[in-house]
Design a protein around this motif. Structure first.
Motif, PDB file in Angstrom:
ATOM      1  N   SER A 188       6.544  -1.783   4.780  1.00  0.00           N
ATOM      2  CA  SER A 188       5.309  -2.163   5.967  1.00  0.00           C
ATOM      3  C   SER A 188       4.568  -3.607   6.061  1.00  0.00           C
ATOM      4  O   SER A 188       5.125  -4.324   5.256  1.00  0.00           O
ATOM      5  N   GLY A 206      15.876   0.315  -4.007  1.00  0.00           N
ATOM      6  CA  GLY A 206      14.844   1.159  -2.332  1.00  0.00           C
ATOM      7  C   GLY A 206      15.264   0.782  -1.271  1.00  0.00           C
ATOM      8  O   GLY A 206      15.302   0.814  -0.316  1.00  0.00           O
ATOM      9  N   GLY A 207      16.617   0.472  -0.894  1.00  0.00           N
ATOM     10  CA  GLY A 207      17.321  -0.265   0.259  1.00  0.00           C
ATOM     11  C   GLY A 207      16.706  -0.903   0.901  1.00  0.00           C
ATOM     12  O   GLY A 207      17.357  -1.021   2.231  1.00  0.00           O
ATOM     13  N   VAL A 208      16.061  -2.529  -0.282  1.00  0.00           N
ATOM     14  CA  VAL A 208      15.460  -3.310   0.866  1.00  0.00           C
ATOM     15  C   VAL A 208      16.056  -4.347  -0.023  1.00  0.00           C
ATOM     16  O   VAL A 208      15.639  -4.556  -0.982  1.00  0.00           O
ATOM     17  N   HIS A 244       1.722   4.377  -4.194  1.00  0.00           N
ATOM     18  CA  HIS A 244       0.863   5.754  -4.496  1.00  0.00           C
ATOM     19  C   HIS A 244       1.931   6.953  -4.456  1.00  0.00           C
ATOM     20  O   HIS A 244       2.487   7.514  -4.990  1.00  0.00           O
ATOM     21  N   GLY A 245       2.152   6.342  -2.915  1.00  0.00           N
ATOM     22  CA  GLY A 245       3.087   7.744  -2.096  1.00  0.00           C
ATOM     23  C   GLY A 245       4.285   7.764  -2.761  1.00  0.00           C
ATOM     24  O   GLY A 245       4.454   8.803  -3.040  1.00  0.00           O
ATOM     25  N   LEU A 246       5.192   6.397  -3.160  1.00  0.00           N
ATOM     26  CA  LEU A 246       6.392   6.461  -3.368  1.00  0.00           C
ATOM     27  C   LEU A 246       6.617   7.551  -4.482  1.00  0.00           C
ATOM     28  O   LEU A 246       7.466   8.607  -4.781  1.00  0.00           O
ATOM     29  N   ILE A 285      -1.441  14.145   4.078  1.00  0.00           N
ATOM     30  CA  ILE A 285      -0.981  13.295   3.932  1.00  0.00           C
ATOM     31  C   ILE A 285       0.307  13.281   2.708  1.00  0.00           C
ATOM     32  O   ILE A 285       1.992  13.848   3.965  1.00  0.00           O
ATOM     33  N   ALA A 312       9.774   8.123   3.476  1.00  0.00           N
ATOM     34  CA  ALA A 312      10.842   7.180   2.973  1.00  0.00           C
ATOM     35  C   ALA A 312      11.131   8.106   1.801  1.00  0.00           C
ATOM     36  O   ALA A 312      13.006   7.262   1.988  1.00  0.00           O
ATOM     37  N   VAL A 313      10.448   8.413   0.734  1.00  0.00           N
ATOM     38  CA  VAL A 313      11.261   9.027  -0.479  1.00  0.00           C
ATOM     39  C   VAL A 313      12.187  10.072  -0.002  1.00  0.00           C
ATOM     40  O   VAL A 313      13.343  10.520  -0.486  1.00  0.00           O
ATOM     41  N   LYS A 314      11.219  10.844   1.079  1.00  0.00           N
ATOM     42  CA  LYS A 314      12.165  11.962   2.122  1.00  0.00           C
ATOM     43  C   LYS A 314      13.209  11.585   2.045  1.00  0.00           C
ATOM     44  O   LYS A 314      14.943  13.177   1.961  1.00  0.00           O
ATOM     45  N   ALA A 374      15.108   6.570   2.714  1.00  0.00           N
ATOM     46  CA  ALA A 374      15.112   5.254   3.810  1.00  0.00           C
ATOM     47  C   ALA A 374      14.695   4.242   3.659  1.00  0.00           C
ATOM     48  O   ALA A 374      13.508   4.106   2.216  1.00  0.00           O
ATOM     49  N   SER A 375      14.994   2.993   4.026  1.00  0.00           N
ATOM     50  CA  SER A 375      14.451   1.410   3.980  1.00  0.00           C
ATOM     51  C   SER A 375      13.085   1.642   4.158  1.00  0.00           C
ATOM     52  O   SER A 375      13.050   2.122   5.088  1.00  0.00           O
ATOM     53  N   LEU A 376      11.906   1.083   3.344  1.00  0.00           N
ATOM     54  CA  LEU A 376      10.851   1.501   4.456  1.00  0.00           C
ATOM     55  C   LEU A 376      10.148  -0.026   3.794  1.00  0.00           C
ATOM     56  O   LEU A 376      10.743  -0.961   2.942  1.00  0.00           O
ATOM     57  N   GLY A 404       1.189  -1.244   0.122  1.00  0.00           N
ATOM     58  CA  GLY A 404       0.265   0.020   0.098  1.00  0.00           C
ATOM     59  C   GLY A 404       0.709   1.351  -0.204  1.00  0.00           C
ATOM     60  O   GLY A 404       0.362   2.095   0.412  1.00  0.00           O
ATOM     61  N   VAL A 405       1.795   1.029  -0.589  1.00  0.00           N
ATOM     62  CA  VAL A 405       2.794   1.894  -0.436  1.00  0.00           C
ATOM     63  C   VAL A 405       3.065   2.934  -2.102  1.00  0.00           C
ATOM     64  O   VAL A 405       3.930   4.031  -1.935  1.00  0.00           O
ATOM     65  N   THR A 445       0.272   4.815   6.866  1.00  0.00           N
ATOM     66  CA  THR A 445       0.649   4.156   5.775  1.00  0.00           C
ATOM     67  C   THR A 445       1.366   4.886   4.161  1.00  0.00           C
ATOM     68  O   THR A 445       2.676   5.105   4.037  1.00  0.00           O
ATOM     69  N   PRO A 446       0.635   6.062   3.725  1.00  0.00           N
ATOM     70  CA  PRO A 446       0.405   6.829   3.066  1.00  0.00           C
ATOM     71  C   PRO A 446       1.816   7.786   3.499  1.00  0.00           C
ATOM     72  O   PRO A 446       2.446   7.936   2.425  1.00  0.00           O
ATOM     73  N   GLU A 462       5.485  10.900  -4.609  1.00  0.00           N
ATOM     74  CA  GLU A 462       6.987  11.711  -3.751  1.00  0.00           C
ATOM     75  C   GLU A 462       7.341  12.056  -4.380  1.00  0.00           C
ATOM     76  O   GLU A 462       8.841  13.369  -5.005  1.00  0.00           O
ATOM     77  N   ALA A 476       5.390   6.309   2.798  1.00  0.00           N
ATOM     78  CA  ALA A 476       5.598   6.341   1.851  1.00  0.00           C
ATOM     79  C   ALA A 476       6.581   7.084   1.349  1.00  0.00           C
ATOM     80  O   ALA A 476       7.447   7.481   1.019  1.00  0.00           O
ATOM     81  N   ARG A 477       5.777   8.675   1.530  1.00  0.00           N
ATOM     82  CA  ARG A 477       6.292   9.458   1.132  1.00  0.00           C
ATOM     83  C   ARG A 477       7.499  10.434   2.390  1.00  0.00           C
ATOM     84  O   ARG A 477       9.013  11.007   1.599  1.00  0.00           O
TER      85      ARG A 477
END
Lengths: 133, 317
Positions: free
Chosen positions: B113, A95-97, A14-16, B69, B104-106, B109-111, A11-12, B97-98, A19, B101-102
């Motif tokens: 969930s 992505g560091g994973v 869209h946010g990635l 968000i 982590a990009v900023k 970071a490794s993300l 669920g991430v 959660t959303p 951003e 995600a943002r």
């Protein structure tokens, strides 16, 4: 895009994407109405929904009931076959994973059946075995 | 190591899932800094010390009153920098959660969930995640120095540690670009126990035969202090609001006890309930697939079983 399954239910995405592109991202979107350069959205929140206004462009992670299903007709399917299909090479990103392994959940024990005439037994089990009451 | 924990509040109260996030961070070890961005009662925030926070930041900017968000992500990224935090822990929610995600990009970071348990730090930093709607787990190594973890419910047990802590005001500047989404209104049920937070959930399906019979579900939920849910056909037909729809495409719940009444147990419904600790299934069809996923089952007519069960629980209390 959908709200989650593309990323193993994370669920991430869209946010990635929002951003990385520097544009708003909204999820989970249940309603989308476009009006020129603006959109009206409804987003599901715990116990209800939230109505939002947003300017284009934006990223929406969608869930039902976002739209009626459109079943293509035979004519549409045939004409789609003649359209060019452009295959884009993926760009590797870090992505560091790193996935190390998968596991399955332990098998579920057998169900205990209780007679509808003996509801008290269920209450006792919930109290003493499950300890949830 | 400094761990920042985003504390989500509803009606001035700290959400239980955020308390779990604090307990999770405390169990990880290191210094736990809690941050709340919306309206919250002071006593609620002061009590966070009891769950392991050694510092509580509270941003009271009017612009953050509603959960936007992008704005929340910017503030949390800044707070990670200000506090030199390497890890941000957030409880899963429609906002958390959303935002994660943002952030982590900023902060690059490794993300991860849907994190289910504490990280294994014996060789690197490996977390266990729930995937395929709870039908499998994956173990993922987070390699970057900064990490953002979004927790599934029950990832940690709530533990009281008895610390006292003062609330520090946290000044923020919110840019207009982060406020390009405006919340025009919200419709939210009040006074109800929210599904994702509930310890007990009572759900009804098509077997309830119509919305006019829902008082039977509600009566049982009331004596159990439970939230009410429903299957997809029930919300599709408009018998119940969409936010009560439990399943793959609705809310995924993880209560201690899930009681399903008149629900056959389609795989899409099971995907939303398979993290429940105990499952009770009441269905008049002995072959309903839900019984295979249940701990306790009753084959019987919901209209007879429900009132009896409600009474039995009432008198057992």
């Amino acid at each position: 895009m959908g709200r989650e399954s593309i990323d193993y239910n994370s669920g991430v995405v869209h946010g990635l994407v929002g951003e990385l592109l520097g544009i708003p991202s909204v999820s989970p979107v249940m309603k989308l109405e476009l009006d020129g350069n603006k959109a009206k959205l409804a987003r599901e929140i715990e116990g209800g929904k939230e109505n939002l206004d947003v300017n284009l462009p934006f990223v929406a992670g969608c869930q039902e009931p976002i739209a009626e299903w459109k079943i293509p007709n035979m004519r549409g399917i045939m004409s789609a076959r003649t359209k060019p299909l452009k295959v884009v090479e993926p760009v590797p990103g870090d992505g560091g994973v790193a996935l190390s392994r998968y596991e399955l959940p332990p098998p579920k024990g057998a169900v205990k059946m209780i007679s509808p005439d003996n509801i008290g037994e269920l209450v006792t089990l919930l109290k003493t075995e499950a300890k949830v009451l | 190591m400094v761990i920042l924990v985003f504390v989500e509040c509803a009606d001035g109260k700290v959400k239980k899932t955020s308390i779990e996030a604090l307990s999770y961070a405390h169990a990880m070890g290191g210094q736990v800094v809690a941050i709340a961005l919306s309206d919250a009662e002071k006593s609620e925030l002061e009590a966070l010390g009891n769950y392991g926070a050694s510092k509580v930041l509270h941003a009271t900017d009017e612009k953050l009153k509603k959960g936007i968000i992008q704005a929340y992500a910017s503030v949390l990224a800044k707070a990670m920098e200000d506090e030199s935090a390497d890890v941000l822990v957030i409880a899963n929610s429609s906002l958390g959660t959303p935002v994660a995600a943002r952030v982590a990009v900023k902060v690059k970071a490794s993300l991860a969930s849907n994190v289910m348990s504490l990280p294994d730090t014996s060789a690197g930093f490996i977390v266990k995640r729930s995937i395929y709607s709870g039908k499998a787990f994956s173990f993922v190594a987070l390699k970057n120095q900064k990490k953002v973890l979004v927790l599934k419910k029950n990832a940690a047990d709530i533990k009281e540690v008895g610390n006292k802590v003062d609330v520090t005001p946290y000044a923020v500047s919110v840019s207009d670009a982060d406020l390009s989404v405006t919340i025009t209104s919200s419709e939210q049920a009040t006074g109800e126990i929210l599904l994702p937070e509930a310890n007990i959930v009572v759900s009804g399906g098509r077997g309830m035969k119509g919305p006019e019979h829902w008082h039977l579900i509600e009566d049982l939920a009331k004596v159990l202090h439970a939230a009410t849910g429903c299957s997809k056909p029930v919300s599709d037909m408009g018998w119940r609001p969409h936010h009560e729809h439990v399943g793959q495409t609705g809310i995924k719940v993880a209560p201690q006890l899930y009681i399903a009444v008149g629900i056959s147990g389609a795989i899409q419904h099971l995907a939303g309930v398979n993290s429940s600790k105990y499952i009770v299934v009441i269905n008049k069809d002995a072959d309903a697939p839900f019984f295979k996923a249940a701990d306790y089952g009753i084959v019987g007519d919901a209209f007879e079983v429900l009132p009896k069960l409600t009474e039995a629980i009432k008198s057992a209390k």
